[in-house]
Design an enzyme around this catalytic site. Structure first.
Site, mmCIF file in Angstrom:
data_model
loop_
_atom_site.group_PDB
_atom_site.id
_atom_site.type_symbol
_atom_site.label_atom_id
_atom_site.label_comp_id
_atom_site.label_asym_id
_atom_site.label_seq_id
_atom_site.Cartn_x
_atom_site.Cartn_y
_atom_site.Cartn_z
ATOM 1 N N HIS A 18 0.410 25.193 -20.013
ATOM 2 C CA HIS A 18 -0.893 24.380 -18.837
ATOM 3 C C HIS A 18 -0.959 25.490 -17.613
ATOM 4 O O HIS A 18 -1.492 25.049 -17.254
ATOM 5 C CB HIS A 18 0.472 23.346 -18.280
ATOM 6 C CG HIS A 18 0.827 22.094 -18.824
ATOM 7 N ND1 HIS A 18 2.049 22.198 -19.295
ATOM 8 C CD2 HIS A 18 0.224 21.347 -19.880
ATOM 9 C CE1 HIS A 18 2.038 21.286 -19.608
ATOM 10 N NE2 HIS A 18 1.281 19.974 -20.492
ATOM 11 N N LYS A 42 4.389 7.545 -23.155
ATOM 12 C CA LYS A 42 5.552 9.135 -23.423
ATOM 13 C C LYS A 42 7.136 8.788 -23.078
ATOM 14 O O LYS A 42 7.097 8.217 -22.134
ATOM 15 C CB LYS A 42 5.249 10.594 -22.893
ATOM 16 C CG LYS A 42 4.441 10.916 -23.415
ATOM 17 C CD LYS A 42 4.090 12.517 -23.248
ATOM 18 C CE LYS A 42 2.762 12.280 -23.892
ATOM 19 N NZ LYS A 42 2.386 14.651 -23.623
ATOM 20 N N ARG A 91 -5.712 22.295 -26.996
ATOM 21 C CA ARG A 91 -5.145 22.819 -27.996
ATOM 22 C C ARG A 91 -5.989 23.192 -29.411
ATOM 23 O O ARG A 91 -5.858 24.625 -30.227
ATOM 24 C CB ARG A 91 -3.949 22.811 -28.071
ATOM 25 C CG ARG A 91 -3.102 22.798 -26.942
ATOM 26 C CD ARG A 91 -0.869 22.063 -26.965
ATOM 27 N NE ARG A 91 -1.537 20.661 -27.652
ATOM 28 C CZ ARG A 91 -0.905 19.367 -27.773
ATOM 29 N NH1 ARG A 91 0.480 20.034 -27.467
ATOM 30 N NH2 ARG A 91 -1.094 18.933 -27.972
ATOM 31 N N SER A 129 4.414 20.126 -23.995
ATOM 32 C CA SER A 129 5.836 19.748 -23.450
ATOM 33 C C SER A 129 7.284 19.610 -24.965
ATOM 34 O O SER A 129 7.991 19.255 -24.275
ATOM 35 C CB SER A 129 5.222 19.058 -22.944
ATOM 36 O OG SER A 129 4.902 19.243 -21.180
#
Length: 172
Positions: A18, A42, A91, A129
């Site tokens: 990040h 989440k 990513r 994360s």
């Protein structure tokens, strides 16, 4: 007029990946707002307020980067803050499909706002994360995955929330 970019995310916790995107976006835009939100898909380890606090701490040396939080539609937030660009980090190719769908929806809602996809530095291509929390839950080393300041906060929170998995629990 200053070019304002908004980098939205849950940042639970903020990772080195990040920070790579934030710092590179800061080199391109006059102002970058890192906007923390709760992702409904989440379960968050840290509260939104804790995530904002952690980002402010790790970005303390970058006063030109603003850290904020929001609820509701990202497009509404961006318009309220005179943003012109949404920053999204990618990513791998697997990230692209969902990010493209969201960018297309945002473009439909606000055609004047652009989405800029930034590829993460290859050294962080595996990093998320969720992966950090999983490694931490098994007592693994998260150095270099998150800033040093975050390591203590992460491990303390994992212990408080009883998220550390011991060998005896794992064998059940």
């Amino acid at each position: 007029m200053a070019k304002v970019a908004v980098y939205p995310g849950s940042f639970d916790p903020v990772t080195s990946g990040h920070l790579d995107i934030i710092k590179r976006a800061n080199n391109i835009f006059d102002k970058v707002i890192v906007a923390v939100f709760n992702n409904a898909n989440k379960e968050h380890l840290f509260t939104k307020e804790e995530r904002v606090e952690m980002l402010e701490e790790v970005l303390d040396d970058k006063p030109e980067i603003e850290v904020d939080s929001f609820t509701g539609l990202l497009i509404d937030y961006i318009e309220q803050h005179h943003g012109e660009v949404i920053i999204r980090g990618l990513r791998a190719v697997s990230d692209f499909e969902s990010e493209f769908q969201m960018a297309s929806l945002n473009k439909k809602l606000a055609p004047e706002i652009e989405t800029l996809f930034m590829m993460t530095n290859t050294e962080y291509a595996y990093l998320s994360s969720s992966a950090v929390k999983e490694v931490a839950s098994f007592g693994g080393c998260v150095e270099e995955l998150v800033p040093d300041y975050i390591i203590d906060r992460l491990m303390t929170k994992m212990e408080e929330e009883d998220k550390i998995i011991t060998e005896s629990e794992d064998s059940k």
